[in-house]
Design a protein around this motif. Structure first.
Motif: not given
Length: 296
Positions: A185-190, A219-223, A225-232
């Protein structure tokens, strides 16, 4: 609220506002983004409300360490910030605060954080050394690697194992799911944040994931974010969390969709708005998590 405090502080010391700006106390978004995952970890470790002592230590520690991170970041960037439109008025870039004063302030803030950690236990104290090292090296990574956001993610996530250590006295394997989720998530928002400065960074030679990803940034930010949700989601399964937690994840999902819409044209101010919106995503996940335990 800060505006009400500026004049009294300036009467106490005419340069107080410069130090407030250096520590970014007037812009608490970074504190929020560090705070919410820390609270996730404390509630998970305690299976509900953590001890008041540990809660106070970590909330104050988040404020101090985020301030310390901002100080050492501006120290590292003091010769670059003047060339970036968004940062050229920062106190170190303009010379209102000297490099020596910044290092002294960094030492004071990390020293106070260290005193707080001494109120916990031996395992937390050992982990704290890694946290301080990550906070200190992150600002310099952008000179040598396109992945400074990954180092920031590790620094912002290190409070998670520390929270488990302080509250539960152990490091269960499941906590690393929370750690990985927050790092992604941090990599996505930063990256969204770095998209604001991409043109200036290219001119001065500063590296970031926004530059590395190029046209694939959205695209990579979206990926991520998707991986963040899967982990959560896996966190929810592992810690046997219920409806309220998952409603928090739904809210985060909607927030991520909104961010994707904001960054669609890669306009700097819109990317900044997308970055700032992550505060609400983290908060809503925490509210869902806290309610889940409270309603049991």
């Amino acid at each position: 609220m800060l505006g009400l405090l500026i004049k009294p502080l300036q009467r106490v010391h005419p340069r107080a506002l410069d130090f407030i700006q250096l520590m970014r106390l007037d812009r608490p978004i970074g504190t929020y983004l560090l705070l919410w995952p820390t609270l996730w970890a404390l509630w998970l470790a305690a299976e509900g409300v953590p001890s008041i002592k540990v809660l106070v230590i970590f909330v104050v520690g988040v404020i101090l360490m985020r301030a310390a991170g901002c100080v050492i970041n501006d120290y590292a960037d003091r010769n670059f910030d003047g060339h970036v439109s968004r940062t050229r008025q920062r106190p170190l870039a303009t010379g209102r605060i000297s490099a020596r004063e910044a290092l002294i302030l960094f030492a004071i803030l990390t020293g106070l954080s260290g005193l707080l950690v001494l109120l916990t236990n031996a395992l937390t104290i050992k982990l704290a050394f890694v946290g301080i090292a990550l906070a200190a090296i992150y600002p310099f990574c952008k000179r040598f690697t396109f992945y400074p956001q990954v180092v920031l993610g590790a620094a912002f996530s290190w409070a998670i194992p520390m929270a488990f250590a302080a509250q539960a006295g152990e490091l269960p394997i499941a906590l690393w799911l929370v750690f990985i989720a927050n790092l992604l998530w941090t990599v996505a928002y930063d990256t969204e944040y770095a998209m604001c400065d991409r043109e200036d960074d290219l001119k001065i030679g500063v590296k970031s994931t926004a530059i590395l990803f190029g046209e694939a940034d959205r695209l990579i930010v979206g990926l991520l974010q998707g991986l963040t949700l899967i982990c959560l989601l896996l966190v929810g399964s592992r810690f046997e969390l219920g409806l309220y937690y998952h409603l928090g994840l739904v809210a985060m999902t909607l927030g991520f969709a909104w961010q994707q819409w904001l960054i669609r044209e890669r306009e700097p101010q819109a990317c900044l708005r997308a970055f700032l919106a992550n505060h609400w995503a983290g908060m809503l996940v925490f509210i869902g998590l806290a309610l889940d335990y409270a309603m049991r």
